[in-house]
Design an enzyme around this catalytic site. Structure first.
Site, PDB file in Angstrom:
ATOM      1  N   MET A  30     -13.848  -4.554  17.473  1.00 33.88           N
ATOM      2  CA  MET A  30     -13.115  -5.828  17.398  1.00 33.88           C
ATOM      3  C   MET A  30     -14.044  -6.943  16.933  1.00 33.88           C
ATOM      4  O   MET A  30     -13.741  -8.125  17.118  1.00 33.88           O
ATOM      5  CB  MET A  30     -12.494  -6.162  18.754  1.00 33.88           C
ATOM      6  CG  MET A  30     -11.476  -5.111  19.193  1.00 33.88           C
ATOM      7  SD  MET A  30     -10.242  -5.742  20.336  1.00 33.88           S
ATOM      8  CE  MET A  30     -11.280  -6.241  21.688  1.00 33.88           C
ATOM      9  N   ALA A  32     -17.491  -9.442  16.646  1.00 33.71           N
ATOM     10  CA  ALA A  32     -18.461 -10.105  17.537  1.00 33.71           C
ATOM     11  C   ALA A  32     -19.558  -9.092  17.854  1.00 33.71           C
ATOM     12  O   ALA A  32     -19.878  -8.826  19.018  1.00 33.71           O
ATOM     13  CB  ALA A  32     -17.787 -10.640  18.794  1.00 33.71           C
ATOM     14  N   GLY A  36     -24.927  -3.034  20.944  1.00 33.66           N
ATOM     15  CA  GLY A  36     -24.129  -1.877  21.378  1.00 33.66           C
ATOM     16  C   GLY A  36     -23.340  -1.319  20.203  1.00 33.66           C
ATOM     17  O   GLY A  36     -23.359  -0.115  19.924  1.00 33.66           O
ATOM     18  N   HIS A  37     -22.641  -2.229  19.505  1.00 33.53           N
ATOM     19  CA  HIS A  37     -21.888  -1.798  18.317  1.00 33.53           C
ATOM     20  C   HIS A  37     -22.838  -1.195  17.276  1.00 33.53           C
ATOM     21  O   HIS A  37     -22.544  -0.182  16.652  1.00 33.53           O
ATOM     22  CB  HIS A  37     -21.176  -2.981  17.663  1.00 33.53           C
ATOM     23  CG  HIS A  37     -20.156  -3.656  18.531  1.00 33.53           C
ATOM     24  ND1 HIS A  37     -20.301  -4.933  19.004  1.00 33.53           N
ATOM     25  CD2 HIS A  37     -18.961  -3.224  18.992  1.00 33.53           C
ATOM     26  CE1 HIS A  37     -19.241  -5.272  19.721  1.00 33.53           C
ATOM     27  NE2 HIS A  37     -18.412  -4.252  19.739  1.00 33.53           N
ATOM     28  N   GLN A 148     -19.677   4.883  25.303  1.00 25.26           N
ATOM     29  CA  GLN A 148     -19.483   5.312  26.693  1.00 25.26           C
ATOM     30  C   GLN A 148     -19.152   4.111  27.587  1.00 25.26           C
ATOM     31  O   GLN A 148     -18.544   4.249  28.634  1.00 25.26           O
ATOM     32  CB  GLN A 148     -20.754   6.028  27.177  1.00 25.26           C
ATOM     33  CG  GLN A 148     -20.760   6.440  28.643  1.00 25.26           C
ATOM     34  CD  GLN A 148     -19.648   7.410  28.982  1.00 25.26           C
ATOM     35  OE1 GLN A 148     -19.216   8.199  28.154  1.00 25.26           O
ATOM     36  NE2 GLN A 148     -19.150   7.328  30.204  1.00 25.26           N
TER      37      GLN A 148
HETATM   38  P1  AMP Z   1     -15.086  -3.430  21.009  1.00 23.99           P
HETATM   39  O1  AMP Z   1     -15.499  -4.247  19.829  1.00 23.99           O
HETATM   40  O2  AMP Z   1     -15.384  -4.072  22.328  1.00 23.99           O
HETATM   41  O3  AMP Z   1     -13.704  -2.881  20.891  1.00 23.99           O
HETATM   42  O4  AMP Z   1     -16.045  -2.149  20.982  1.00 23.99           O
HETATM   43  C1  AMP Z   1     -16.111  -1.324  19.863  1.00 23.99           C
HETATM   44  C2  AMP Z   1     -16.878  -0.083  20.225  1.00 23.99           C
HETATM   45  O5  AMP Z   1     -18.188  -0.438  20.652  1.00 23.99           O
HETATM   46  C3  AMP Z   1     -16.226   0.704  21.376  1.00 23.99           C
HETATM   47  O6  AMP Z   1     -16.299   2.090  21.104  1.00 23.99           O
HETATM   48  C4  AMP Z   1     -17.086   0.319  22.554  1.00 23.99           C
HETATM   49  O7  AMP Z   1     -17.115   1.307  23.565  1.00 23.99           O
HETATM   50  C5  AMP Z   1     -18.451   0.179  21.886  1.00 23.99           C
HETATM   51  N1  AMP Z   1     -19.342  -0.638  22.710  1.00 23.99           N
HETATM   52  C6  AMP Z   1     -19.090  -1.872  23.211  1.00 23.99           C
HETATM   53  N2  AMP Z   1     -20.133  -2.281  23.967  1.00 23.99           N
HETATM   54  C7  AMP Z   1     -21.058  -1.284  23.947  1.00 23.99           C
HETATM   55  C8  AMP Z   1     -22.339  -1.097  24.538  1.00 23.99           C
HETATM   56  N3  AMP Z   1     -22.890  -2.013  25.312  1.00 23.99           N
HETATM   57  N4  AMP Z   1     -22.983   0.062  24.299  1.00 23.99           N
HETATM   58  C9  AMP Z   1     -22.426   1.027  23.506  1.00 23.99           C
HETATM   59  N5  AMP Z   1     -21.222   0.906  22.918  1.00 23.99           N
HETATM   60  C10 AMP Z   1     -20.550  -0.223  23.133  1.00 23.99           C
END
Ligand code: AMP
Length: 282
Positions: A30, A32, A36-37, A148
């Site tokens: 999404m 931002a 992690g991403h 995860q």
């Molecule tokens: P989001 O943008 O929050 O929908 O996240 C996109 C992807 O990044 C999803 O698969 C999340 O699980 C992963 N993600 C978000 N935060 C972390 C993190 N701290 N460590 C690893 N993967 C992450």
């Protein structure tokens, strides 16, 4: 790096890449973007010859009182980060493209979608499984990488891929944390410095459970009460759930010796955060 906004353009780019023998590795986000991403993107690089990252703040997975409008949108900075990682394609459709008037079809993973976050965020996982199924149909990946960090999401999507015979491999990558243990999240920007400090209790609770499990404790009830007592040491944490469950079914377990997921969600002020740890099979 190509930035594609149109669904048909993305579908033809994928078709052309496959015709040339590329394997597509897909990272849905999404935006931002944080480390992690980017860890998922780096993992993707090792799996596929063409890396596609989607950036789409999915209205369908936010409840009516949630932070859809406020959610950070930083497309330009995100694209700069992805370009630096050598990503080939960013797919960034508009909500009107993804959900045109009259769209009626949803993907709903029964049972799993009401567990953990699904219980406190009704409709959330229906929104997630629907958008991810659509993105898979558009990007046609060979591999898709998820974090995860969102363990319940992983369980829901794994089941969807299996139940609908989707022809791709779902890969899960470990949670990336700040040096002090806070799991990276796009929502961390909402935290005041004080709340950020309070939020460390989530990781402390999980670490304690992990340590107790390592030293032989296998009773989920005992491990849960240990975690709850750590969480209670931070009165600012408004606990949503702390559950010890089977990582595939999300059903509570009594004994953790066959492996278990310890998942927690709590709010600090108006910001709801989640975190988890996997206890290995003994
Ligand atoms: P989001 O943008 O929050 O929908 O996240 C996109 C992807 O990044 C999803 O698969 C999340 O699980 C992963 N993600 C978000 N935060 C972390 C993190 N701290 N460590 C690893 N993967 C992450």
């Amino acid at each position: 790096m190509r930035i594609i906004r149109d669904i048909r353009d993305m579908q033809s780019a994928s078709r052309a890449a496959k015709a040339q023998g590329s394997t597509i590795c897909f990272v849905p986000t999404m935006g931002a973007l944080h480390e992690g991403h980017l860890s998922l993107v780096r993992y993707a690089r090792t799996q596929g010859t063409l890396v596609v990252v989607s950036i789409f703040v999915n209205p369908l997975q936010f409840g009516p009182t949630e932070d859809f409008n406020q959610y950070p949108r930083t497309l330009e900075a995100d694209c700069a980060k992805l370009e630096a990682e050598g990503v080939e394609i960013v797919f960034a459709p508009s909500p009107a493209q993804m959900y045109p008037e009259g769209a009626k079809t949803v993907v709903y993973v029964e049972g799993l979608s009401e567990k953990l976050d699904g219980l406190s965020r009704p409709g959330h996982f229906k929104g997630v499984s629907t958008v991810v199924a659509k993105l898979f149909n558009i990007v046609k990946p060979d591999y898709a990488i998820f974090g995860q960090k969102d363990a319940a999401q992983v369980a829901v999507l794994r089941r969807m891929v299996r139940d609908l015979n989707m022809d791709l491999e779902l890969i899960v990558s470990p949670t990336v944390r700040e040096a002090d243990g806070l799991a990276l999240s796009s929502r961390n920007v909402y935290l005041t410095p004080e709340q950020r400090c309070q939020a460390l209790v989530l990781h402390r609770a999980l670490l304690k459970v992990e340590a107790e499990a390592k030293s032989g404790e296998t009773s989920a009830e005992k491990l849960r009460s240990i975690a709850l007592s750590v969480l209670a040491s931070e009165p600012a944490a408004k606990l949503d759930y702390l559950e010890i469950v089977n990582p595939d079914t999300l059903e509570p377990v009594e004994d953790t010796s066959k492996g278990a997921l310890v998942a927690v969600a709590a709010a600090f002020g108006a910001t709801r955060l989640i975190d988890n740890v996997l206890l290995p099979k003994l």
